[in-house]
Design an enzyme around this catalytic site. Structure first.
Site, mmCIF file in Angstrom:
data_model
loop_
_atom_site.group_PDB
_atom_site.id
_atom_site.type_symbol
_atom_site.label_atom_id
_atom_site.label_comp_id
_atom_site.label_asym_id
_atom_site.label_seq_id
_atom_site.Cartn_x
_atom_site.Cartn_y
_atom_site.Cartn_z
ATOM 1 N N CYS A 247 -67.616 -61.558 0.743
ATOM 2 C CA CYS A 247 -68.006 -61.966 1.640
ATOM 3 C C CYS A 247 -69.178 -60.108 1.533
ATOM 4 O O CYS A 247 -70.438 -59.971 0.794
ATOM 5 C CB CYS A 247 -68.015 -61.030 3.519
ATOM 6 S SG CYS A 247 -68.273 -61.006 4.537
ATOM 7 N N HIS B 171 -63.117 -64.672 3.926
ATOM 8 C CA HIS B 171 -62.571 -63.989 3.355
ATOM 9 C C HIS B 171 -61.140 -64.587 2.964
ATOM 10 O O HIS B 171 -60.180 -64.676 3.821
ATOM 11 C CB HIS B 171 -61.910 -63.421 4.712
ATOM 12 C CG HIS B 171 -63.244 -61.983 4.881
ATOM 13 N ND1 HIS B 171 -63.321 -60.372 4.442
ATOM 14 C CD2 HIS B 171 -64.160 -62.407 5.321
ATOM 15 C CE1 HIS B 171 -64.564 -60.016 5.171
ATOM 16 N NE2 HIS B 171 -65.068 -60.814 5.887
ATOM 17 N N GLU C 228 -58.594 -63.363 0.851
ATOM 18 C CA GLU C 228 -57.667 -62.359 1.038
ATOM 19 C C GLU C 228 -56.987 -61.998 2.608
ATOM 20 O O GLU C 228 -56.027 -61.721 2.701
ATOM 21 C CB GLU C 228 -58.338 -60.559 0.898
ATOM 22 C CG GLU C 228 -58.989 -59.948 1.575
ATOM 23 C CD GLU C 228 -60.634 -59.971 2.192
ATOM 24 O OE1 GLU C 228 -60.463 -61.069 1.149
ATOM 25 O OE2 GLU C 228 -61.475 -60.133 2.388
HETATM 26 N N1 GLN Z 1 -71.652 -58.303 7.396
HETATM 27 C C1 GLN Z 1 -71.186 -57.670 6.601
HETATM 28 C C2 GLN Z 1 -72.156 -56.882 5.852
HETATM 29 O O1 GLN Z 1 -73.479 -56.919 6.166
HETATM 30 C C3 GLN Z 1 -70.538 -58.272 6.372
HETATM 31 C C4 GLN Z 1 -69.407 -58.555 6.734
HETATM 32 C C5 GLN Z 1 -68.001 -59.153 5.972
HETATM 33 O O2 GLN Z 1 -67.821 -58.872 4.669
HETATM 34 N N2 GLN Z 1 -66.909 -59.449 6.551
HETATM 35 O O3 GLN Z 1 -72.110 -56.469 5.243
#
Ligand code: GLN
Length: 209
Positions: free
Chosen positions: A91, A189, A191
């Site tokens: 992410c 995610h 994790e």
């Molecule tokens: N929107 C977040 C970003 O721009 C990422 C979100 C996340 O890691 N759950 O970093």
């Protein structure tokens, strides 16, 4: 008398660091340990020296980028990545690994290493988070992926392999997991689930790197 065995090899678990400036660090450490690795938080440049690979967690890429600068980690991380250190980004971590980003904040930079364009917060404001079963290259059964204000990969360079796309719905076909050499990134995610297959995939990659 038999000489002490010289060929008893000790199998050492790979030592994997988790960038511990912000985000879901503990969750990654738990999954890495469950996958057979030694996992350590990395907050300072000296802690980078002892690791075979790095995980860049989910969180907020703008904050992570700023903190990495404050903690003098940007250049050491870029150097290790350029030298071929394996890395897994999830992410926000995917954003950190992307060579180019769309919809970043003014001045937001990344570590780079992955020849892709990643769009931040790509799935739209009204859908902050969702779960979806995805086919992940090499897995026998679908992976239940959890997306939280997730990015997607908008363009891939020639050396980038697509590992997973969204299966259904308006965003079907969007790229949500990629690999380029030793660098793996997911929009979702792994994790925060009970399924450690993505972490096992990465630990095996580190083992054979
Ligand atoms: N929107 C977040 C970003 O721009 C990422 C979100 C996340 O890691 N759950 O970093």
């Amino acid at each position: 008398m038999a000489a002490a065995s010289s060929d008893s090899r000790s199998v050492t678990a790979p030592r994997i660091g988790v960038l511990a400036l912000q985000g879901d660090v503990r969750e990654h450490i738990r999954m890495l340990v469950a996958s057979g690795a030694t996992a350590v938080p990395v907050r300072r440049p000296s802690e980078l020296h002892g690791v075979d690979a790095m995980v860049l967690p989910g969180g907020e890429s703008t904050t992570m980028y700023k903190l990495a600068g404050i903690f003098d980690l940007l250049e050491p991380l870029r150097t290790r990545l350029a030298d071929g250190m394996p890395a897994l980004g999830t992410c926000a971590g995917m954003i950190m690994l992307a060579d180019r980003i769309e919809a970043g904040i003014a001045g937001q930079q990344t570590l780079g290493g992955l020849d892709v364009v990643v769009r931040r917060n790509a799935f739209g404001r009204q859908v902050d988070s969702f779960e979806s079963d995805i086919e992940f290259v090499g897995f026998d059964t679908p992976f239940r992926a959890l997306f939280i204000r997730a990015p997607w990969v908008e363009k891939t360079g020639v050396d980038v392999e697509v590992l997973a796309t969204v299966a259904a719905g308006p965003d079907a076909g969007r790229i949500v997991a990629v690999r380029q050499g030793n660098v793996v990134a997911t929009s979702f995610h792994p994790e925060i689930t009970d399924d450690d297959r993505v972490h096992r995939y990465f630990v095996e990659l580190v083992d054979s790197a």
